[in-house]
Write a protein that holds these residues in place. Structure first.
Motif, short mmCIF file in Angstrom:
data_model
loop_
_atom_site.label_atom_id
_atom_site.label_comp_id
_atom_site.label_asym_id
_atom_site.label_seq_id
_atom_site.Cartn_x
_atom_site.Cartn_y
_atom_site.Cartn_z
N LYS A 34 0.74 -1.36 0.11
CA LYS A 34 0.13 0.00 -0.13
C LYS A 34 0.84 1.30 -0.08
CE LYS A 34 -3.26 -0.14 3.25
NZ LYS A 34 -4.07 -0.65 4.20
N ALA A 35 1.95 0.99 0.74
CA ALA A 35 2.97 2.42 0.77
C ALA A 35 3.65 2.46 -0.70
CB ALA A 35 3.82 2.32 1.84
N GLY A 36 3.64 1.37 -1.36
CA GLY A 36 4.20 1.62 -2.86
C GLY A 36 5.59 0.84 -2.97
N VAL A 37 5.92 -0.02 -2.29
CA VAL A 37 7.00 -0.96 -2.41
C VAL A 37 6.53 -2.32 -2.37
CG1 VAL A 37 8.53 0.86 -0.97
CG2 VAL A 37 7.62 -1.40 0.02
N VAL A 38 7.27 -3.04 -3.16
CA VAL A 38 6.79 -4.56 -3.23
C VAL A 38 7.12 -4.87 -1.92
CG1 VAL A 38 7.77 -6.90 -4.21
CG2 VAL A 38 7.73 -4.65 -5.76
N GLY A 39 6.06 -5.76 -1.19
CA GLY A 39 6.12 -6.25 -0.18
C GLY A 39 6.32 -7.83 -0.29
N SER A 40 7.11 -8.38 0.57
CA SER A 40 7.27 -10.13 0.10
C SER A 40 7.42 -10.89 1.62
CB SER A 40 8.72 -10.39 -0.33
OG SER A 40 9.57 -9.87 0.48
N VAL A 41 7.03 -12.10 1.47
CA VAL A 41 7.01 -13.08 2.51
C VAL A 41 7.58 -14.72 2.03
CG1 VAL A 41 4.76 -13.55 2.35
CG2 VAL A 41 5.62 -13.69 4.48
N PRO A 42 8.38 -15.16 2.99
CA PRO A 42 8.81 -16.40 2.78
C PRO A 42 7.61 -17.40 2.94
CG PRO A 42 10.34 -15.49 4.25
CD PRO A 42 9.07 -14.55 4.07
N ALA A 43 7.49 -18.30 1.95
CA ALA A 43 6.12 -19.31 1.91
C ALA A 43 6.19 -19.89 3.29
CB ALA A 43 6.35 -20.11 1.04
N LEU A 44 7.66 -20.17 3.73
CA LEU A 44 7.75 -21.00 4.92
C LEU A 44 7.40 -20.30 6.28
CD1 LEU A 44 11.37 -22.65 4.10
CD2 LEU A 44 9.18 -23.79 4.27
N ASN A 45 7.14 -19.03 6.21
CA ASN A 45 6.52 -18.45 7.44
C ASN A 45 5.12 -18.78 7.92
OD1 ASN A 45 9.05 -17.07 7.49
ND2 ASN A 45 8.17 -14.84 7.60
N ALA A 46 4.36 -19.20 6.70
CA ALA A 46 3.09 -19.84 7.02
C ALA A 46 3.27 -21.24 7.45
CB ALA A 46 2.55 -19.67 5.75
N ARG A 47 2.90 -21.26 8.67
CA ARG A 47 3.05 -22.70 9.46
C ARG A 47 1.70 -22.83 10.01
NH1 ARG A 47 8.99 -24.45 10.15
NH2 ARG A 47 9.98 -22.92 8.86
N PRO A 48 1.22 -24.28 10.06
CA PRO A 48 1.52 -25.33 9.06
C PRO A 48 1.34 -24.62 7.63
CG PRO A 48 -0.73 -25.70 9.91
CD PRO A 48 -0.28 -24.48 10.79
N ALA A 49 1.72 -25.55 6.81
CA ALA A 49 1.76 -25.28 5.39
C ALA A 49 0.46 -24.65 4.89
CB ALA A 49 2.28 -26.54 4.41
N ALA A 50 -0.67 -25.30 5.31
CA ALA A 50 -1.97 -25.06 5.09
C ALA A 50 -2.28 -23.46 5.34
CB ALA A 50 -3.10 -25.97 5.72
N GLN A 51 -1.54 -22.90 6.26
CA GLN A 51 -1.80 -21.58 6.56
C GLN A 51 -1.53 -20.65 5.06
OE1 GLN A 51 0.52 -19.41 9.33
NE2 GLN A 51 -1.29 -18.70 10.39
N LEU A 52 -0.74 -21.14 4.23
CA LEU A 52 -0.10 -20.33 3.35
C LEU A 52 -1.36 -19.94 2.54
CD1 LEU A 52 2.05 -19.07 1.62
CD2 LEU A 52 2.31 -21.00 0.47
N GLU A 53 -2.31 -20.78 2.17
CA GLU A 53 -3.67 -20.50 1.54
C GLU A 53 -4.38 -19.18 2.01
OE1 GLU A 53 -6.24 -23.74 0.94
OE2 GLU A 53 -7.54 -22.75 -0.36
N ASP A 54 -4.49 -19.10 3.30
CA ASP A 54 -5.12 -18.11 4.26
C ASP A 54 -4.31 -16.85 3.68
OD1 ASP A 54 -7.01 -19.97 4.95
OD2 ASP A 54 -5.89 -20.14 6.96
N TRP A 55 -3.07 -16.92 4.03
CA TRP A 55 -2.30 -15.71 3.87
C TRP A 55 -2.44 -15.12 2.49
CZ3 TRP A 55 3.21 -15.72 6.71
CH2 TRP A 55 2.87 -15.91 8.02
N LEU A 56 -2.39 -15.97 1.36
CA LEU A 56 -2.35 -15.49 0.02
C LEU A 56 -3.89 -14.90 -0.24
CD1 LEU A 56 -0.57 -18.46 -1.77
CD2 LEU A 56 0.00 -16.23 -1.56
N ALA A 57 -4.94 -15.50 0.18
CA ALA A 57 -6.39 -14.97 0.10
C ALA A 57 -6.12 -13.61 0.86
CB ALA A 57 -7.31 -15.91 0.77
#
Ligand SMILES: Cc1cc2nc3c(=O)[nH]c(=O)nc-3n(C[C@H](O)[C@H](O)[C@H](O)COP(=O)(O)O)c2cc1C
Length: 317
Positions: A34-57
């Motif tokens: 929102k501030a105008g810079v590309v934001g990023s996150v390691p997929a591995l930060n979502a734990r357990p793996a199933a949480q990645l779907e919630d984060w991406l949504a």
């Protein structure tokens, strides 16, 4: 300036907020974008793996709503970081999730893979691969990455040993695609300097740890505010790969930061719960002398923008 693929074109600011193990989270990513810079996150930060779907949504829906409400100043795109190492047993699952949400930018680390690059291109995504030397840069582009992240000396986490001047000028002799430069950049002047050297983007990590949205302890954030480059130790003890860490956290864990033993690189592991080492031993680059307070991501990016414009005005006389 390079010819830039769609997702990287017309960014409000030439900055990528780099992925930070444990620390990056959807809130930080959304505020960065929102501030105008590309934001990023390691997929591995979502734990357990199933949480990645919630984060991406969450990230995708929040940014889409923001863009609808702010058509004149849309958010920057976001990136997901994939650790491409044989010990990462979640890679296939995490990539599948990224495909489902058509993640605009994938940042790959620790391994270049042709099939992965093709898969990302299949959904219209862009791959940036991080490297610490020119040899790995060649390999990454040969295998189909779209752009490079040059990780120079002084970067937080797994850093290289090359001067940013050496690294960028060698890469620019043969590569005219997107290049981000990383290592100790914490000010708007540093962002402009990276561009002057031939990079398209500054890739900033450690300075974002001292933001309100970062998932780091208050003690960690405060240590970043109070420390400078003298407090950074380069060691391979904690993960098997050389990286930069805050000396006070090493002392607090009962070790002498000036006398750390060497590690065995074959023990490198990104599969199981390796997060404990990173929770107690704080990764950090040398550029934190410029960080003087903990503030919101929006305020920090506004500061970078102000400094960037001031530096440009100063140079133009
Ligand atoms: C605490 C910490 C964790 C990091 N975790 C990751 C990671 O999970 N994946 C990755 O590609 N890079 C990781 N990095 C490296 C950063 O993405 C980036 O290269 C670096 O922070 C840039 O240098 P700077 O910290 O001096 O700005 C990490 C860096 C730090 C400080």
């Amino acid at each position: 300036m390079s010819r830039l693929p769609g997702a990287l074109n017309h960014l409000p600011l030439p900055i990528i907020g780099s992925p930070l193990f444990i620390i990056s989270n959807p809130t930080l990513v959304i505020e960065q974008c929102k501030a105008g810079v590309v934001g990023s996150v390691p997929a591995l930060n979502a734990r357990p793996a199933a949480q990645l779907e919630d984060w991406l949504a969450e990230i995708t829906e929040t940014l889409a709503a923001y863009n609808l409400a702010n058509p004149d100043q849309p958010a920057a795109p976001f990136a997901i970081n994939q650790i491409v190492h044989k010990s990462n047993d979640r890679l296939e699952h995490d990539l599948e999730m990224c495909a489902r949400f058509k993640v605009p930018i994938i940042i790959t680390s620790l391994g270049a893979r042709e099939d992965l690059n093709q898969a990302v291109h299949g959904w219209g995504g862009v791959v940036l691969h991080d490297i610490i030397n020119n040899k790995h840069a060649h390999k990454a582009i040969e295998k189909g990455a779209d752009g490079l992240i040059a990780v120079a000396c002084g970067a937080g986490g797994h850093a290289g040993v090359k001067s940013p001047f050496a690294l960028i000028q060698e890469i620019r002799q043969w590569f005219d695609g997107p290049v981000a430069l990383s290592g100790s950049i914490s000010t708007g002047g540093g962002v402009l300097a990276a561009q002057a050297m031939g990079a398209d983007f500054a890739y900033i990590g450690s300075a974002f740890i001292a933001t309100e949205e970062a998932r780091a302890s208050d003690a960690y954030k405060q240590a970043i505010v109070e420390s400078n480059s003298d407090d950074i130790v380069y060691s391979n003890l904690f993960t098997g790969v050389h990286g930069n860490y805050l000396a006070p956290s090493i002392r607090a864990a009962g070790m002498d930061p000036d006398n750390l033993p060497e590690s065995d690189p074959s023990k490198m592991n990104f599969g199981g719960d390796k997060s404990k080492a990173w929770k107690d031993i704080w990764g950090c680059g040398q550029g934190i002398g410029a960080v003087s307070k903990v503030q919101s991501t929006a305020d920090f990016v506004a500061q970078l923008k102000r400094e960037y414009e001031e530096a440009r005005a100063r140079l133009l006389g």
